[in-house]
Motif scaffolding. Sequence first.
Motif, short mmCIF file in Angstrom:
data_model
loop_
_atom_site.label_atom_id
_atom_site.label_comp_id
_atom_site.label_asym_id
_atom_site.label_seq_id
_atom_site.Cartn_x
_atom_site.Cartn_y
_atom_site.Cartn_z
N VAL A 60 -20.01 -19.54 12.00
CA VAL A 60 -18.84 -20.41 12.16
C VAL A 60 -17.69 -19.77 11.40
O VAL A 60 -17.90 -19.18 10.34
CB VAL A 60 -19.10 -21.85 11.65
N VAL A 61 -16.49 -19.86 11.95
CA VAL A 61 -15.30 -19.35 11.25
C VAL A 61 -14.11 -20.28 11.50
O VAL A 61 -14.03 -20.97 12.52
CB VAL A 61 -14.88 -17.91 11.69
N ASP A 62 -13.22 -20.29 10.53
CA ASP A 62 -11.91 -20.92 10.68
C ASP A 62 -11.03 -20.26 9.62
O ASP A 62 -11.13 -20.59 8.44
CB ASP A 62 -12.00 -22.44 10.44
N VAL A 63 -10.21 -19.31 10.06
CA VAL A 63 -9.45 -18.55 9.06
C VAL A 63 -8.15 -19.25 8.68
O VAL A 63 -7.43 -18.80 7.80
CB VAL A 63 -9.13 -17.11 9.54
N ASP A 64 -7.83 -20.36 9.36
CA ASP A 64 -6.54 -21.01 9.10
C ASP A 64 -6.63 -22.16 8.12
O ASP A 64 -5.69 -22.46 7.40
CB ASP A 64 -5.93 -21.53 10.40
N TYR A 65 -7.76 -22.83 8.08
CA TYR A 65 -7.80 -24.10 7.35
C TYR A 65 -7.84 -23.96 5.83
O TYR A 65 -7.03 -24.57 5.13
CB TYR A 65 -8.98 -24.95 7.83
N ALA A 66 -8.76 -23.16 5.33
CA ALA A 66 -9.03 -23.15 3.88
C ALA A 66 -7.79 -22.89 3.04
O ALA A 66 -7.59 -23.53 2.00
CB ALA A 66 -10.11 -22.12 3.55
N TYR A 67 -6.94 -21.96 3.48
CA TYR A 67 -5.78 -21.60 2.66
C TYR A 67 -4.47 -21.93 3.35
O TYR A 67 -3.42 -21.45 2.97
CB TYR A 67 -5.87 -20.11 2.29
N GLY A 68 -4.53 -22.78 4.38
CA GLY A 68 -3.33 -23.14 5.12
C GLY A 68 -2.46 -24.11 4.34
O GLY A 68 -2.86 -24.67 3.33
N ASP A 69 -1.26 -24.32 4.84
CA ASP A 69 -0.34 -25.29 4.27
C ASP A 69 -0.99 -26.69 4.39
O ASP A 69 -1.29 -27.14 5.50
CB ASP A 69 0.98 -25.23 5.06
N PRO A 70 -1.20 -27.37 3.27
CA PRO A 70 -1.93 -28.64 3.30
C PRO A 70 -1.32 -29.67 4.25
O PRO A 70 -2.03 -30.51 4.80
CB PRO A 70 -1.84 -29.15 1.85
N LYS A 71 0.01 -29.58 4.45
CA LYS A 71 0.68 -30.58 5.28
C LYS A 71 0.40 -30.42 6.76
O LYS A 71 0.36 -31.38 7.51
CB LYS A 71 2.20 -30.54 5.04
N GLU A 72 0.25 -29.18 7.17
CA GLU A 72 0.12 -28.99 8.61
C GLU A 72 -1.22 -28.40 9.03
O GLU A 72 -1.40 -27.96 10.15
CB GLU A 72 1.26 -28.14 9.16
N LYS A 73 -2.18 -28.38 8.08
CA LYS A 73 -3.42 -27.74 8.47
C LYS A 73 -4.33 -28.67 9.28
O LYS A 73 -4.41 -29.87 9.05
CB LYS A 73 -4.14 -27.14 7.28
N LYS A 74 -4.96 -28.06 10.25
CA LYS A 74 -5.84 -28.78 11.14
C LYS A 74 -7.15 -28.01 11.24
O LYS A 74 -7.14 -26.80 11.34
CB LYS A 74 -5.19 -28.86 12.53
N LYS A 75 -8.24 -28.72 11.22
CA LYS A 75 -9.52 -28.02 11.33
C LYS A 75 -9.72 -27.55 12.77
O LYS A 75 -9.57 -28.33 13.71
CB LYS A 75 -10.66 -28.95 10.92
N ASN A 76 -10.04 -26.30 12.90
CA ASN A 76 -10.24 -25.74 14.23
C ASN A 76 -11.37 -24.70 14.18
O ASN A 76 -11.14 -23.51 14.33
CB ASN A 76 -8.92 -25.12 14.71
N PRO A 77 -12.59 -25.18 13.92
CA PRO A 77 -13.69 -24.23 13.72
C PRO A 77 -14.12 -23.55 15.02
O PRO A 77 -14.09 -24.16 16.09
CB PRO A 77 -14.81 -25.12 13.19
N ILE A 78 -14.48 -22.29 14.92
CA ILE A 78 -15.07 -21.58 16.05
C ILE A 78 -16.56 -21.42 15.73
O ILE A 78 -16.91 -20.92 14.67
CB ILE A 78 -14.45 -20.17 16.23
N ILE A 79 -17.39 -21.91 16.64
CA ILE A 79 -18.84 -21.80 16.45
C ILE A 79 -19.35 -20.79 17.48
O ILE A 79 -19.09 -20.93 18.67
CB ILE A 79 -19.51 -23.17 16.68
#
Length: 174
Positions: A60-79
């Motif tokens: 599983v990966v999601d390179v945007d969420y963990a360190y994204g801008d807290p205000k606009e981050k959305k979980k978008n995992p790739i499995i």
Amino acid sequence: MAVREIVVVPHGALSQEAEEIENIDDHVRNLARDMVETMYKAPGIGLAANQVGEAIKLIVVDVDYAYGDPKEKKKNPIIIINPEIGLCEGGDTFEEGCLSVPEFNVDITRPSCIQLTGVDLDGNPLKIEAEGLLARALQHEVDHLRGTTILDHASVLKRNIYRRRLKKQARKDR
Ligand code: ZN
């Protein structure tokens, strides 16, 4: 869903070659959901099944969420099930860390552009063209499925120093 324990070196699952997934059953679906939750909780940008102690071909990966801008981050995992890296191009060097190799970083040179194929949780074929951080995260996770960690990318010297540190730590913890 549950957060699983992330195993760390020298746990055996981390040096084991993962098995191909033939049936996407409840076990695989539950594991995938747990891995997603575990990745976000860590936090990390990717996780391979070996890292939760199950040597099967699932990442599983999601390179945007963990360190994204807290205000606009959305979980978008790739499995991805049974990921396979095809075409690779270019190369760059970047310092990597790993949830299964605590307190260790190493510069790794990898192709900067990759094509990855696999199947999703519904069994549909997946084809991903990735560059930058996503390409790197995918290659890092596929490494885990081969039983390889960032330690294997380090020099013998650096690796031995880390292993000695681990042993010392283990003695202290006893
Ligand atoms: Zn890792």
